[in-house]
Design a protein around this motif. Structure first.
Motif, PDB file in Angstrom:
ATOM      1  N   LEU A 195      44.301 -13.553  60.157  1.00 43.14           N
ATOM      2  CA  LEU A 195      43.464 -12.728  61.552  1.00 43.14           C
ATOM      3  C   LEU A 195      42.193 -14.424  61.491  1.00 43.14           C
ATOM      4  N   GLY A 196      41.984 -14.633  62.585  1.00 42.26           N
ATOM      5  CA  GLY A 196      41.048 -15.555  62.599  1.00 42.26           C
ATOM      6  C   GLY A 196      41.647 -16.554  63.395  1.00 42.26           C
ATOM      7  N   ALA A 197      40.798 -17.710  64.209  1.00 44.47           N
ATOM      8  CA  ALA A 197      41.434 -18.956  65.008  1.00 44.47           C
ATOM      9  C   ALA A 197      41.083 -19.933  64.814  1.00 44.47           C
ATOM     10  N   GLY A 198      39.645 -19.749  63.528  1.00 45.27           N
ATOM     11  CA  GLY A 198      38.912 -21.437  63.428  1.00 45.27           C
ATOM     12  C   GLY A 198      39.388 -22.319  62.540  1.00 45.27           C
ATOM     13  N   GLY A 199      39.370 -23.281  62.178  1.00 43.06           N
ATOM     14  CA  GLY A 199      39.116 -24.666  61.064  1.00 43.06           C
ATOM     15  C   GLY A 199      40.356 -23.946  60.180  1.00 43.06           C
ATOM     16  N   ALA A 200      39.975 -22.931  59.703  1.00 40.23           N
ATOM     17  CA  ALA A 200      40.426 -22.454  58.236  1.00 40.23           C
ATOM     18  C   ALA A 200      41.811 -22.002  59.016  1.00 40.23           C
ATOM     19  N   ALA A 201      42.157 -21.353  59.717  1.00 38.15           N
ATOM     20  CA  ALA A 201      42.868 -20.613  60.029  1.00 38.15           C
ATOM     21  C   ALA A 201      43.864 -21.580  61.228  1.00 38.15           C
ATOM     22  N   ARG A 202      43.184 -22.439  61.259  1.00 41.69           N
ATOM     23  CA  ARG A 202      44.249 -23.585  62.105  1.00 41.69           C
ATOM     24  C   ARG A 202      44.749 -24.231  60.752  1.00 41.69           C
ATOM     25  N   ASN A 259      42.782 -13.114  55.874  1.00 37.46           N
ATOM     26  CA  ASN A 259      41.744 -12.811  56.821  1.00 37.46           C
ATOM     27  C   ASN A 259      41.095 -14.384  56.378  1.00 37.46           C
ATOM     28  N   THR A 260      41.124 -14.855  57.836  1.00 39.73           N
ATOM     29  CA  THR A 260      40.116 -16.542  57.881  1.00 39.73           C
ATOM     30  C   THR A 260      38.880 -15.874  58.501  1.00 39.73           C
ATOM     31  N   THR A 261      38.468 -15.157  58.788  1.00 40.79           N
ATOM     32  CA  THR A 261      37.502 -14.617  59.974  1.00 40.79           C
ATOM     33  C   THR A 261      36.042 -14.380  58.244  1.00 40.79           C
ATOM     34  N   SER A 262      35.110 -14.443  58.955  1.00 37.18           N
ATOM     35  CA  SER A 262      34.393 -14.852  58.052  1.00 37.18           C
ATOM     36  C   SER A 262      33.752 -12.851  57.618  1.00 37.18           C
ATOM     37  N   LEU A 263      34.470 -12.030  58.470  1.00 33.14           N
ATOM     38  CA  LEU A 263      34.283 -10.287  58.132  1.00 33.14           C
ATOM     39  C   LEU A 263      34.480 -10.489  56.803  1.00 33.14           C
ATOM     40  N   GLY A 264      33.510  -9.743  55.767  1.00 27.48           N
ATOM     41  CA  GLY A 264      33.898  -9.507  54.217  1.00 27.48           C
ATOM     42  C   GLY A 264      32.405  -9.951  53.831  1.00 27.48           C
ATOM     43  N   ASP A 292      47.210  -9.327  70.211  1.00 30.09           N
ATOM     44  CA  ASP A 292      45.847  -9.104  70.347  1.00 30.09           C
ATOM     45  C   ASP A 292      45.125  -8.813  68.899  1.00 30.09           C
ATOM     46  N   TRP A 293      43.763  -8.727  69.470  1.00 35.38           N
ATOM     47  CA  TRP A 293      42.633  -8.496  67.856  1.00 35.38           C
ATOM     48  C   TRP A 293      42.742  -7.176  67.395  1.00 35.38           C
ATOM     49  N   ASP A 294      42.790  -6.074  68.448  1.00 36.71           N
ATOM     50  CA  ASP A 294      42.448  -4.599  68.680  1.00 36.71           C
ATOM     51  C   ASP A 294      44.218  -4.341  67.817  1.00 36.71           C
ATOM     52  N   ALA A 335      45.765 -13.245  64.825  1.00 38.44           N
ATOM     53  CA  ALA A 335      44.808 -12.438  65.707  1.00 38.44           C
ATOM     54  C   ALA A 335      43.462 -12.747  66.273  1.00 38.44           C
ATOM     55  N   ASN A 336      42.536 -13.067  66.818  1.00 39.04           N
ATOM     56  CA  ASN A 336      41.438 -12.877  67.072  1.00 39.04           C
ATOM     57  C   ASN A 336      40.739 -12.338  68.055  1.00 39.04           C
ATOM     58  N   ARG A 337      39.092 -12.065  67.806  1.00 33.03           N
ATOM     59  CA  ARG A 337      38.021 -11.696  68.325  1.00 33.03           C
ATOM     60  C   ARG A 337      37.870 -12.506  69.833  1.00 33.03           C
ATOM     61  N   THR A 338      38.253 -13.264  69.727  1.00 33.09           N
ATOM     62  CA  THR A 338      38.182 -14.184  71.377  1.00 33.09           C
ATOM     63  C   THR A 338      39.503 -14.677  71.657  1.00 33.09           C
ATOM     64  N   ARG A 339      40.584 -14.181  71.862  1.00 32.62           N
ATOM     65  CA  ARG A 339      41.842 -14.243  72.395  1.00 32.62           C
ATOM     66  C   ARG A 339      42.092 -15.562  72.056  1.00 32.62           C
ATOM     67  N   ASP A 340      41.544 -16.130  73.369  1.00 27.37           N
ATOM     68  CA  ASP A 340      41.904 -17.635  73.899  1.00 27.37           C
ATOM     69  C   ASP A 340      41.574 -18.767  72.745  1.00 27.37           C
ATOM     70  N   LYS A 341      40.830 -18.256  72.153  1.00 29.67           N
ATOM     71  CA  LYS A 341      40.543 -19.655  70.633  1.00 29.67           C
ATOM     72  C   LYS A 341      42.209 -19.377  69.772  1.00 29.67           C
ATOM     73  N   ALA A 342      43.008 -17.834  69.988  1.00 26.07           N
ATOM     74  CA  ALA A 342      44.033 -17.670  69.343  1.00 26.07           C
ATOM     75  C   ALA A 342      45.649 -18.213  69.697  1.00 26.07           C
TER      76      ALA A 342
HETATM   77  P1  ATR Z   1      36.012 -21.243  58.809  1.00 26.83           P
HETATM   78  O1  ATR Z   1      36.236 -23.481  59.571  1.00 26.83           O
HETATM   79  O2  ATR Z   1      35.869 -20.926  58.050  1.00 26.83           O
HETATM   80  O3  ATR Z   1      37.211 -21.419  59.854  1.00 26.83           O
HETATM   81  P2  ATR Z   1      34.697 -21.342  61.902  1.00 26.83           P
HETATM   82  O4  ATR Z   1      35.400 -21.504  62.682  1.00 26.83           O
HETATM   83  O5  ATR Z   1      33.371 -20.280  62.339  1.00 26.83           O
HETATM   84  O6  ATR Z   1      34.767 -21.315  60.590  1.00 26.83           O
HETATM   85  O7  ATR Z   1      36.123 -19.559  62.097  1.00 26.83           O
HETATM   86  C1  ATR Z   1      35.239 -18.450  61.921  1.00 26.83           C
HETATM   87  C2  ATR Z   1      36.613 -17.092  62.131  1.00 26.83           C
HETATM   88  O8  ATR Z   1      35.755 -16.102  61.682  1.00 26.83           O
HETATM   89  C3  ATR Z   1      36.219 -16.586  63.974  1.00 26.83           C
HETATM   90  O9  ATR Z   1      37.843 -16.371  64.182  1.00 26.83           O
HETATM   91  C4  ATR Z   1      35.522 -15.838  64.513  1.00 26.83           C
HETATM   92  O10 ATR Z   1      36.426 -15.260  65.278  1.00 26.83           O
HETATM   93  P3  ATR Z   1      35.384 -15.982  66.624  1.00 26.83           P
HETATM   94  O11 ATR Z   1      36.655 -17.082  67.420  1.00 26.83           O
HETATM   95  O12 ATR Z   1      36.178 -14.608  68.167  1.00 26.83           O
HETATM   96  O13 ATR Z   1      33.817 -15.901  67.270  1.00 26.83           O
HETATM   97  C5  ATR Z   1      35.624 -14.903  63.413  1.00 26.83           C
HETATM   98  N1  ATR Z   1      34.283 -14.058  63.341  1.00 26.83           N
HETATM   99  C6  ATR Z   1      33.453 -14.372  62.899  1.00 26.83           C
HETATM  100  N2  ATR Z   1      32.537 -13.311  63.384  1.00 26.83           N
HETATM  101  C7  ATR Z   1      33.354 -12.211  63.141  1.00 26.83           C
HETATM  102  C8  ATR Z   1      33.232 -11.013  63.299  1.00 26.83           C
HETATM  103  N3  ATR Z   1      31.882 -10.154  63.409  1.00 26.83           N
HETATM  104  N4  ATR Z   1      34.408 -10.225  64.043  1.00 26.83           N
HETATM  105  C9  ATR Z   1      35.402 -10.469  64.414  1.00 26.83           C
HETATM  106  N5  ATR Z   1      35.429 -11.887  63.778  1.00 26.83           N
HETATM  107  C10 ATR Z   1      34.726 -13.217  63.798  1.00 26.83           C
END
Ligand code: ATR
Length: 280
Positions: free
Chosen positions: A130-137, A191-196, A175-177, A154-161
């Protein structure tokens, strides 16, 4: 370099909240080593000059944190395979005139699971990230290296996934959903998103759909038992918290700079947890 005690530091902007000095300071003390580890705040506009001048700095090496992981990468003469594949550097060291760069986030992720839950990877079929940022990579790369057949992103912003999946063969965007109702074949959820973070709700995912051997892990470690991990335990799944990833990613750098491979112990976990509690 002279034979003076080696110096290392964490470099970021801001860098005040980094736990790295606590981790490395504990290891220096435990091993009775003459060396030091500090914090260096480098502003984004100074970063190019700093990293390209690193070969002449007084530092034996450094950890690199946000927002400098890409600038550090471009300043390296030699990159490890993982730094190249992940496209970011979090660990720097010098050999003669050369600056070398590694990315130890994926290593830290795997080493944490290996230590806390040996055998966690018995089923290397499908992983859900879950998530597609630097940590996810870094984590997706590590899961594929470990031999997982497929990694769904699965990422909220699908393009990044989609962009991540294109550059990491073996992974695919979903899909995120759709992650709300995960494929029952998923062996591990990450979970690699900041949720939680800060005790808020984690990602909405119906964990009861997963098989009894599934593992749930979170890279959020404040709080240490995130809402996602609490829910996973409540439905009988095995969980691993994210603190160990932070601790293990520090191991390779310490060994390079100070010459001793340190251990991630319960004592170190306690010290870092106390530091987090004090700061909050
Ligand atoms: P990191 O380097 O720790 O991975 P990041 O690059 O800022 O940090 O990535 C944060 C991740 O958390 C992203 O996948 C982000 O989703 P978006 O690409 O859609 O922004 C996800 N994220 C942050 N807040 C979110 C929220 N409220 N709901 C869902 N995903 C969230």
């Amino acid at each position: 370099m002279t034979d003076a005690a080696p110096k290392a530091a964490v470099i970021g902007w801001p860098v005040t909240h980094s736990r790295s000095p606590v981790i490395h300071g504990h290891w220096l003390q435990t091993h009775g080593l003459a060396g030091s580890y500090g914090r260096l705040a480098i502003a984004p506009e100074e970063a190019d000059a700093f990293f390209f001048g690193f070969r002449d700095s007084e530092l034996a090496g450094a950890n690199v944190t946000l927002p400098h992981k890409l600038t550090a990468l471009s300043a390296c003469d030699v990159l490890s395979d993982s730094a190249r594949a992940i496209g970011a550097v979090n660990t720097l060291w010098r050999e003669g005139e050369r600056v070398l760069g590694d990315n130890t986030d994926g290593y830290g992720f795997l080493a944490n699971l290996d230590q806390q839950l040996p055998g966690w990877d018995a089923d290397r079929g499908l992983a859900l990230v879950l998530g597609a940022g630097g940590a996810a990579r870094a984590i997706i790369h590590a899961l594929l290296e470990r031999g997982f057949d497929r990694v769904a992103i699965a990422n909220r912003t699908r393009d990044k996934a989609e962009a991540l999946a294109t550059s990491l063969p073996g992974s695919e965007a979903v899909d995120w959903d759709s992650a709300r109702d995960p494929d029952p074949a998923v062996a591990i959820v990450v979970n690699t998103t900041s949720l939680g973070m800060g005790g808020g709700p984690g990602p909405a995912i119906d964990l009861a759909r997963l098989g009894p051997d599934a593992v749930v892990t979170d890279i959020v470690y404040t709080p240490i038992r995130t809402e996602l991990l609490v829910r996973a335990t409540a439905v009988g799944l095995r969980t691993v918290d994210g603190l160990g990833m932070l601790l293990h990613q520090a191991v390779p750098g310490f060994e390079r700079w100070f010459g001793v491979r340190p251990s991630v112990t319960d004592e170190l976990r306690r010290i870092v947890l106390d530091d987090i509690a004090e700061a909050s």
